[in-house]
Structure formats: structure tokens, C-alpha cells
Scaffold this active site. Sequence first.
Site, PDB file in Angstrom:
ATOM      1  CD  GLU A 170      -3.109  -0.938   2.144  1.00  8.95           C
ATOM      2  OE1 GLU A 170      -3.003  -0.081   3.027  1.00  8.95           O
ATOM      3  OE2 GLU A 170      -4.089  -1.710   2.063  1.00  8.95           O
ATOM      4  CD  GLU A 392      -3.497  -5.762   4.088  1.00  9.99           C
ATOM      5  OE1 GLU A 392      -4.325  -4.967   4.582  1.00  9.99           O
ATOM      6  OE2 GLU A 392      -2.270  -5.564   4.073  1.00  9.99           O
TER       7      GLU A 392
END
Length: 493
Positions: A170, A392
Site C-alpha cells: 500500500e 488483504e
Amino acid sequence: MYYKELESFPENFLWGAASAAYQIEGAWDTDGKGPSIWDEFSRIEGKTFEKTNGDVAVDHYHRYKEDVAYMKKMGLKAYRFSVAWSRVIPDGEGEINEKGLAFYENLVDELLANGVEPVLTLYHWDMPQALQDKYGGWESRKVITAFKKYCEALFIRLKDKVNYWVTMNEQNVFTSLGYRWAAHPPAVTDLKRMYAANHIVNLANAEAISLFHELVPNGLIGPSYGYGPIYPLTADPSDVLAAENGEAFNNDWTLDVYCKGTYPKFIMKQLERLGIAPEVTPEDSRILKAAKPDFLGINYYHGGTVRQNRIEKPEESSSDQINTEKNFSKTDPYLMQPKEEQAMAPEVPMFNGIENPYLEKTKWGWEIDPVGFRVALRRIQSRYDLPIFITENGLGSLDELTEDKKVHDDYRIAYLNEHLLEMKKAITDGVEVIGYCAWSFTDLLSWLNGYKKRYGFVYIDRDEHDEKTLERIPKDSFYWYQEVIKENGENLK
Ligand code: BG6
């Protein structure tokens, strides 16, 4: 599209779960580990929820065998974890710490011995503090050389054991929270610096991928991006245009660089006009273009909704009244919105973020949007045409341990079930998804929300103030996911 029957998940689908070093390991200074920026940041008064930190976390460092035993019991096919850079190279660029490297090799061996495919993330936000102090972390190109050295040590040591590698976790989230909102280290609020650091992360990502392809020709590598689809609030074409801007600004900005090696033109032009664009040399462009990820890791929690900025379109109609911005979190990592009062002024913002009136939210205000998951998968597949690995997805909630040591997390089961069904629909649509790692395997430390915001299939007996017994207790969702894996998703309803 309506299907009478959904296609099955691929035969070797990687049913997994995920974690990150700082959030689970503990042992923050054990066996030669150096401090990371999170070890330092979490000690600054007021930075984390009730002063929580990862000093002990859930003590995975000492209990990894027990954790892997639960993975085996569950039938988990893949486990995504991250390596703490400063455990392997304590000062980030110097000597390798054999004990640190050995810990990860032992973990990998344990996973393999129990039939679990390791998925190794190289960077999940814990920059060695020494590199932050010496060079300013991601703001210096010197860190690229250090990152390559660290990656090389892992590639060489684990190349015959680990098939799936993730470079950056991320990037969009850690750069915006770290350099724009000052919510993560190094706690900067400067857009120009954010874009400059982001560019250096892009180069480090690209260099790591190219090096990997040289050293580990049979392995697969890709970044994990926190993707949220951007919706227009209404069918008003100016809202639709705002959503185009939002999608380009939030998502294409990073994903185009990963997959095409170029920055999207419209956004780069805006940043240049504002004097905050990163400096991209011809050599940088060559490096970015040369690196090709083998898959795209996608972390999906929710998207964002936008409308035309209120400068060009002041509040006027009664329909505007349904839109309340009051609960909209400005620091929402998944929606980087250039609002009037921020550094974009006096330019007209490209969009304004707004609450989506159709979506429920979690207790922490994150929208719950399983259909958005399918939208995300479809958009990413169409735009980049790479295999997708969901690295995720999950629900953060308050869980309650009953007296007979059970956790009845039916809300988590419902959340995951709906998301998996949408993923199955996306696969039926034609999206190539190779695996799914739920966040998270055990409960863990939420960076800014302490230990009470729980995501795991396995409950950990600890809270913000007391490490308690650290006992592992499978929740109802553990047994549910066990069944999903066994049935290869055929039992989803
Ligand atoms: C992702 C991160 O952004 O979201 C994880 O990769 C993180 O490390 C997860 O824990 C959930 O976020 P939070 O803030 O609820 O812990």
C-alpha cells in the site's frame, strides 16, 4: 450480469490470510534487530491509540510455530507475512543480521512443512530508523540502494523456498499518511515532499522487481496496492467527470507506474502546474518501464464517492442535502482528496469526497461495499490485464470472548462471505484471480487503533494495556473459513 450458476474457483486457488511484521512479531529489539520508524514513532506521545505499540504485539516471533500449527489446522493454502527490514539489516544498509534472516527462513520452513505457501512482503511500512535519520528515508535516492541490498539478501536466501513475493504494501497509504497527513511516520504535511518520496518508492519498487527477475527467474513478484473504486455521487456528468478525476488521481497515479512504467498524463500535468510534481529523469523512466510485475496484489477494504467540487458547483439543489461531508474522514487513506482548503488552493480541486448514501459502515466508519470489490476487480483487470492476488480484505471489529472461550463473529463471516461471493462473480465475469488473503490470520496491532480493532480468524488474549496470556483462540470465522477452503468456495451462499 446475472448468472444462474457461478464458476468454481480455480483448482489451485491460494486461500490465504495475511499479517505484517510490526503488527504481530513483537521482539522489537531481540536478536540484534534495529529500531524501525514505527518503534520510534509509537513512543511519541499522542501518536497511537492509548500509546499502543508493537514491542510485544502478539509475540509471533516466539510463537510462530504455534501460529503455523493453527494455519495447518485451518487448511490454509497461503500465508502472507512481511519481513522487518531492520531485523535483517539493523541499520538498513550495513551488515546482515544472521539471526534475523534465520528467523524468516525458519518461518518459511515451518510453513512449507505444514503445506502452507509463503507469500513474502518486503516492505510493510517499517523503514529502519537509521535510514530515516541518516538520509530522510524515502526522501533520498540513497535508500533505493539500501532497499536493493536488503531485497537481494532475501532473494538469495529464500529463492528456492518462496514463490510469491510482494514488494511494497500500500504505497498509496503509507506515502499519504506519512507525508501528507502526518498520521504515520515521518509525520510530514507537505504535498511536494509526498510526491517526491512517492517517486522514490516507485523507483525502489521497480529496481527490486528487475533485480528479482534476474536472481529468481522462476518466482513471481508484484506490489500490493490499496485499491478502492471511485464512484460519482450522481449521474450529473460533472460528478461523473469528478469520479474520473478521482480514479486517475487515486488509482491510476500509482497503478500506471507499476504496470506501464509511466505516470498518467492528466494528473502529472496538474501537479506540474501546481509546482508539486516529482522530478522524473530519463533514466528514471527507463527504470520504471523496465520493471514488469508478474501479478498485482490488491488490498480491498472500500472505495470512495465523489462529486464535482463546490467551487464550480456551489450547494444549490435540495438533492445536495442528502450529502453530508461531516463524517467524511479527511485522512481516509483510500481517498486522497484535494479539497479547497488544502495545498491545491487556489486551483480548483478535481473532486470532492463525499459519503456514499447507499453503504453501511463498520464501527470505525469504513464503508462496507462487497459489490465495489467486484467493480475493483473488473476495472483492474480491464486496465492492466495482469493476474490479481488479493493480498488483504477483512473486517475490523470489536470481538467478545465468551466465558467458555468462544468468539461468535458472525458479522465477520457475513462480511467475508459477501466479499468472496462477489469475487466469485468477478471470476465468472473473466477476472483472473490467483489467490485471496484475508486480513488477518491472528488478531494484531492496528497501526492507529490499538488491539481492540480486531481482524483475525484467531483471537489473541491481550488488550491495549495488558499483554495477558497471549493465548490463541480460534473464532467461529476460523471454522467457517476452514470449510470454505475445504470446499474450494463451493459452499459460499
Ligand atoms: C491495510 C494495511 O491498510 O489495512 C494493514 O496494509 C492494516 O497493515 C489494515 O492493518 C487495516 O487497517 P487498520 O487501520 O484498520 O488497522
